[in-house]
Design a protein around this motif. Structure first.
Motif, PDB file in Angstrom:
ATOM      1  N   MET A  21       1.039  -1.356  -0.134  1.00 62.11           N
ATOM      2  CA  MET A  21      -0.095   0.413  -0.710  1.00 62.11           C
ATOM      3  C   MET A  21       0.914   1.130   0.146  1.00 62.11           C
ATOM      4  N   ASP A  22       0.811   2.360  -0.861  1.00 60.79           N
ATOM      5  CA  ASP A  22       1.310   3.328  -1.023  1.00 60.79           C
ATOM      6  C   ASP A  22       0.637   4.418   0.176  1.00 60.79           C
ATOM      7  N   SER A  23       1.923   4.429   1.566  1.00 64.82           N
ATOM      8  CA  SER A  23       1.423   5.441   2.399  1.00 64.82           C
ATOM      9  C   SER A  23       1.920   6.706   2.158  1.00 64.82           C
ATOM     10  N   ASN A  24       2.255   7.367   1.134  1.00 62.72           N
ATOM     11  CA  ASN A  24       2.290   8.565   1.597  1.00 62.72           C
ATOM     12  C   ASN A  24       1.363   9.763   1.029  1.00 62.72           C
ATOM     13  N   THR A  25       0.638   8.735   0.821  1.00 60.70           N
ATOM     14  CA  THR A  25      -0.963   9.895   0.738  1.00 60.70           C
ATOM     15  C   THR A  25      -1.898   9.361   1.844  1.00 60.70           C
ATOM     16  N   TYR A  26      -1.816   9.074   2.876  1.00 57.25           N
ATOM     17  CA  TYR A  26      -2.468   8.472   4.177  1.00 57.25           C
ATOM     18  C   TYR A  26      -2.404  10.173   5.222  1.00 57.25           C
ATOM     19  N   ILE A  28      -2.031  -0.686  11.327  1.00 57.45           N
ATOM     20  CA  ILE A  28      -2.087   0.684  10.810  1.00 57.45           C
ATOM     21  C   ILE A  28      -2.381   0.489   9.267  1.00 57.45           C
ATOM     22  N   GLU A  29      -2.079  -0.310   7.951  1.00 58.60           N
ATOM     23  CA  GLU A  29      -2.134  -0.748   6.889  1.00 58.60           C
ATOM     24  C   GLU A  29      -3.471  -1.418   6.858  1.00 58.60           C
TER      25      GLU A  29
END
Length: 279
Positions: free
Chosen positions: A1-6, A119-120
């Motif tokens: 999961m790309d976490s940079n936008t959350y 978290i994910e």
């Protein structure tokens, strides 16, 4: 999961632990906003409506975690809350979950990997629930608009061409505002009639490249046929059907909504909303 936008709102009265955990979450790639008590946490949620997750301690001055959960659950129902506390009591954890928390993890945190999994998991839940809400709102708006505009057109004797142009413009505005990947297809041949910007970003296939091609031609493999709406004159959308699909080697859950648009019930339209299958 790309976490940079959350984005995560972290609430804990212990400054050292708060800054340590914020640093760990930042290392995971998340954007972190901190608060030292529940009252300040509510303020941060108001200031940051794009929040995807809240991590909150239970025992704090001014406003504790229980009071925060009780206040936040109705105002921000789409934002999952993860309780993190040194209390260590199953009873306290269950009490927080009954109030509306989604998950619980003890501190001190013994494993960064466990923290990352929790978290994910909860951010994925937030994404799915938010997409579902946007999709329901879209369907309700589309059904109401279609019914209202057609009634007004008949009452005003507006030309079919002018009314159709208005409907198309309104549809385009709503369709492209959906943040999740979405297609409009013709049922039967699964011919793509439209694709929103989110789908173009996901697939790498621009809207003008997708239109006029079948789902299979742009790399979509559906697990089953698209259903037909039961009646072309129904004022309300048909029930949503859930299918599975693959695109670019990834698995997706697809929510299909059929709309009968022809007297010949073998033809019709369907919207396809894509979301990542839960891990």
């Amino acid at each position: 999961m790309d976490s940079n936008t959350y984005k995560i709102v972290l609430i804990d009265d212990n400054k050292l632990f708060r800054e340590f955990l914020a640093s760990t979450l930042t290392d995971f790639g998340y954007s972190v906003v901190m608060a030292e008590n529940g009252l300040e946490g509510l303020h941060q949620l108001k200031e940051h409506p794009d929040t995807d997750l809240v991590v909150v301690d239970l025992i704090m001055p001014i406003m504790d975690g229980y009071s925060f959960i009780n206040a936040a659950r109705d105002k921000y129902p789409d934002v999952p809350i993860v309780v993190i506390s040194g209390v260590g009591s199953l009873k306290d954890a269950l009490g927080a979950i009954r109030l509306g928390a989604r998950d619980f993890i003890n501190k001190p945190i013994e494993s960064d990997e466990l923290l990352k999994i929790v978290i994910e998991r909860n951010i994925e839940r937030c994404i799915v629930e938010r997409s579902n809400r946007e999709y329901r709102d879209f369907l309700e708006t589309l059904a109401k608009t279609r019914s209202t505009q057609l009634d007004e057109a008949m009452a005003r004797e507006v030309s079919i061409e002018k009314e159709l142009h208005h409907q198309v413009c309104l549809y385009k505005s709503i369709f492209n505002s959906i943040s999740s990947p979405m297609l409009l297809v013709e049922v039967g041949g699964e011919l793509v009639l439209d694709a929103n910007a989110a789908f173009a970003h996901l697939s790498g296939c621009q809207t003008h490249e997708a239109i006029g091609r079948s789902c299979s031609e742009i790399g979509i493999a559906l697990t089953g046929p698209l259903p037909l709406a039961s009646s072309p004159s129904a004022a309300k959308p048909a029930p949503v059907t859930t299918l599975q699909a693959t695109l670019g080697g990834r698995r997706f859950t697809v929510q299909c909504q059929s709309i009968a648009c022809h007297k010949d019930e073998q033809r019709g339209y369907a919207t396809l909303l894509f979301s990542d299958s839960m891990k």
